[in-house]
Enzyme design. Structure first.
Site, PDB file in Angstrom:
ATOM      1  CD  GLU A 198      -3.059  -1.026   0.262  1.00 16.43           C
ATOM      2  OE1 GLU A 198      -3.091  -0.047  -0.499  1.00 16.43           O
ATOM      3  OE2 GLU A 198      -3.897  -1.943   0.227  1.00 16.43           O
ATOM      4  NE  ARG A 202      -3.836   2.740  -0.463  1.00 13.42           N
ATOM      5  CZ  ARG A 202      -5.119   2.657  -0.154  1.00 13.42           C
ATOM      6  NH1 ARG A 202      -5.803   3.715   0.158  1.00 13.42           N
ATOM      7  NH2 ARG A 202      -5.738   1.484  -0.138  1.00 13.42           N
ATOM      8  CG  ASP A 334      -5.901  -7.294  -6.995  1.00 14.93           C
ATOM      9  OD1 ASP A 334      -4.834  -7.461  -6.416  1.00 14.93           O
ATOM     10  OD2 ASP A 334      -6.846  -6.629  -6.513  1.00 14.93           O
ATOM     11  CD  GLU A 528     -10.996  -2.025  -7.965  1.00 12.33           C
ATOM     12  OE1 GLU A 528     -12.158  -1.759  -7.608  1.00 12.33           O
ATOM     13  OE2 GLU A 528     -10.019  -1.847  -7.215  1.00 12.33           O
ATOM     14  CB  THR A 614      -2.441  -1.368  -9.011  1.00 11.80           C
ATOM     15  OG1 THR A 614      -3.698  -2.006  -8.832  1.00 11.80           O
ATOM     16  CG2 THR A 614      -1.778  -1.187  -7.658  1.00 11.80           C
TER      17      THR A 614
HETATM   18  C1  DMJ Z   1      -6.513   0.323  -4.627  1.00 10.32           C
HETATM   19  O1  DMJ Z   1      -5.690   0.592  -3.566  1.00 10.32           O
HETATM   20  C2  DMJ Z   1      -5.775  -0.335  -5.753  1.00 10.32           C
HETATM   21  O2  DMJ Z   1      -6.522  -0.250  -6.911  1.00 10.32           O
HETATM   22  C3  DMJ Z   1      -5.462  -1.773  -5.455  1.00 10.32           C
HETATM   23  O3  DMJ Z   1      -4.866  -2.418  -6.532  1.00 10.32           O
HETATM   24  C4  DMJ Z   1      -6.715  -2.503  -5.089  1.00 10.32           C
HETATM   25  N1  DMJ Z   1      -7.463  -1.860  -4.088  1.00 10.32           N
HETATM   26  C5  DMJ Z   1      -7.687  -0.447  -4.148  1.00 10.32           C
HETATM   27  C6  DMJ Z   1      -8.936   0.012  -4.842  1.00 10.32           C
HETATM   28  O4  DMJ Z   1      -9.973  -0.830  -4.836  1.00 10.32           O
END
Ligand code: DMJ
Length: 624
Positions: A198, A202, A334, A528, A614
């Site tokens: 995370e 982020r 994912d 998503e 992501t």
């Molecule tokens: C985000 O932090 C990112 O997209 C991650 O890959 C999956 N979860 C959240 C959003 O749903």
């Protein structure tokens, strides 16, 4: 830390260009804030991007130098893997050749209006964050207080930086960068365990993308500070990372070892950010750290119980990636798959293992995980489920749909374009339609976080070839499944009894037709679905997706808007869902960004120039 490699590169440019660059460089460096806004030609957003600016040798501000001075127990491996700084290949075009909606003045005006509405929602949330939670991770959207969920390093501020740049909120952007440069301190935190994944997607991703767009060197400096901290999570005997990292112990200088069980997504999706940081600084250690993980994954990809996919939990301590029997594509797995083609795009195709891994993974996933859910209107849609495999040929599908797994439609579209795989583009349409179908099925117009469906029989790899049996709605079969999942015995029931018993369950749980169980009824402001709608729009130009996106946005705004901002809701089947008083940073970092971009000119953050991490942070691709 030496950024010398990039600076030396200037010497090889034509003298006049070098002189101009030198002037520019000196101008930026002597500017107190080194803000590169004037380099960008557009006032409304981020068009006309300039290439990244070479950075002066970096020294952390003295108060932030802790991690760069902390000795390692295990020095970085030597030699480090060389940075991919060769000639990028020419990938096929990703974005559609034409966007029919752009040819109509009224449609352009309509999407511009829609885009302003998205921006207004963003601005309201930002203003509340600024007023009630400045420099905290999140603002509580109902009660209004600050909340620290990701280390207390201002997650919302950092996640939102590039969105503000893209939306043309330049003064808010400058204020936030000023605050980040002096007020975010990665050498202190109140939490014990830091989530390395995370923090990477982020914070590191947020700073890098904001730097790639604005050229403000303070952002690269912050990215390097995060990188210096995170690199200590790799200070283990085999240089594999500790993904849930005892930050306090590491800061005290304790010895550490990578865990025997880590989540695939958390170890497999650090590559883009670490690689971009290395490319921008010329410092190879970050790339080295993540490329070792990729090489271990590649070496074991064919030896898992479902060759092509990796199990959900892998062993970082011994670098074993092929033990385990559960193979989902959504939560906790994912982005490990997402980063394979994206890494390829990021480095201009220079590291072929990423493409090879992607193609193997996607072939297996198409064969085993994707399925058609039975639905009352017979829509030809796809859902990505999870698979259990015993490694000896017994492969069981778990027909669960997840909001998180909606990223796959966009991924198939991107990979299909990059690597010339037309069948993947068809699959992308099926997957995106699956998420649209799920959104439309619920009274709120928003899909539930997770749910179970009834799969149609499938005869072809991805369950949708011309020769597949038609997927006909069988109401009794659906009801039987509803009762089975509710733990009710149906063996002795005739059709009438069965139907009546099921109706009670359906009513109690407000099950839309085709959904056999709602395993999690929340909507937590996730991106998503709109992410994949956006990517499919950019790759196909299909104008009906603009209305789809608008319906999604309107439903989400209606259900989640609070007095201050937007909130997670607890139950998308309710007429008026209850607020959970949480607004994760990805609402501003991802969800609203994708909504804004789909209603923007198609060349704003073109997929032929940028690739999104992501967390929806656009990183600049290496281009020939
Ligand atoms: C985000 O932090 C990112 O997209 C991650 O890959 C999956 N979860 C959240 C959003 O749903």
């Amino acid at each position: 830390m030496a950024f010398g490699a990039r600076r030396r590169g200037i010497l090889f440019l034509a003298p006049s260009a070098a002189f101009l660059l030198l002037l520019l460089y000196l101008h930026l460096w002597t500017d107190e804030h080194a803000f590169a806004g004037p380099l960008l030609s557009s006032s409304s957003g981020g068009h006309g991007y300039s290439p990244p600016i070479p950075v002066k040798d970096w020294q952390p501000r003295p108060e932030f130098s802790f991690w760069s001075q902390l000795p390692y127990h295990h020095n970085p491996p030597q030699p480090l893997k060389p940075l991919p700084t060769g000639k990028p290949v020419q990938f096929p075009r990703v974005q559609a050749e034409t966007f029919p909606a752009e040819k109509s003045g009224s449609k352009r005006a309509q999407r511009a209006q829609r885009r302003e509405k998205v921006k207004k929602v963003f601005k309201r949330c930002w203003d509340s964050y600024r007023k009630f939670a400045w420099l905290a991770d999140e603002v509580a959207p109902v009660s209004g207080g600050p909340r620290n969920t990701y280390g207390g390093w201002a997650a919302t501020l950092v996640d939102a930086l590039d969105t503000m740049w893209i939306m043309g909120m330049k003064s808010e952007f400058r204020e936030a960068v000023d605050a980040a440069a002096t007020g975010i301190n990665f050498t202190t935190t109140d939490v014990k365990d830091v989530n390395v994944f995370e923090t990477t997607i982020r914070y590191l991703g947020g700073f890098l993308a904001a730097y790639d767009l604005s050229g403000d060197v303070r952002l690269l400096q912050k990215a390097a500070e995060v990188g210096e901290m995170l690199y200590h999570a790799f200070d283990t005997p085999n240089h594999m990372p500790i993904t849930r990292w005892d930050w306090q112990a590491a800061a005290r200088g304790s010895k550490q070892e990578a865990p025997g069980s880590v989540l695939l997504a958390e170890i497999g999706s650090l590559s883009m950010e670490f690689t971009r940081l290395s490319l921008l600084t010329g410092e190879a250690k970050w790339f080295d750290a993540v490329h070792r993980i990729a090489e271990a994954m590649a070496a074991q990809q064919d030896e898992t119980a479902l060759p092509g996919l990796w199990p959900l939990a892998v062993n970082a301590r011994d670098a074993v990636f092929n033990e385990g029997n559960f193979f989902p594509l959504g939560a906790m797995a994912d982005s490990a798959y997402e980063y394979l083609p994206k890494m390829s795009a990021l480095v201009g195709g220079q590291l072929p293992i990423y493409r090879t891994m992607y193609e193997k993974a996607i072939n297996t996933a198409s064969r085993h995980n994707l399925f058609r859910p039975m639905n009352p209107t017979g829509e030809d849609v796809l859902i990505a489920g999870a698979v259990r495999s015993d490694g000896r040929g017994k492969v069981d599908l778990e027909p669960e749909g997840q909001h998180l797994a909606c990223f796959l439609g966009g991924l198939f579209a991107l990979g299909g374009k990059l690597f010339g795989r037309p069948r993947d583009l068809e699959t992308a349409v099926g997957l995106v339609n699956g998420c649209i179908w799920a959104y439309k099925s619920f009274p709120s117009g928003i899909m539930a976080e997770t749910f179970l469906t009834v799969p149609c029989n499938k005869s072809s790899p991805d369950g949708r070839a011309a020769e597949d049996p038609p997927c006909q709605w069988d109401e009794l079969a659906w009801k039987r499944e509803v009762l089975r999942l509710a733990g009710k015995e149906t063996a002795d029931m005739d059709a009438e009894k069965l139907s009546a018993a099921a109706d009670k369950v359906i009513e109690t749980h407000r099950l839309p037709k085709g959904f056999s169980r709602l395993t999690d009824k929340r909507y937590i402001l996730r991106p998503e679905a709109i992410e994949s709608v956006f990517i499919l729009y950019r790759t196909t130009g299909a104008e009906e997706l603009l209305d789809v996106a608008w319906d999604m946005f309107s439903a989400i705004e209606k259900a989640t808007a609070t007095q201050l901002a937007n909130s997670e809701v607890t139950d998308v089947t309710a007429d008026k869902p209850r607020f959970a008083d949480s607004m994760e940073s990805f609402w501003l970092g991802e969800t609203l960004k994708y909504f804004y971009l789909i209603f923007s000119e198609p060349d704003l953050i073109s997929l032929d120039e940028f690739v999104f991490n992501t967390e929806a942070h656009p990183l600049r691709r290496m281009l020939p």
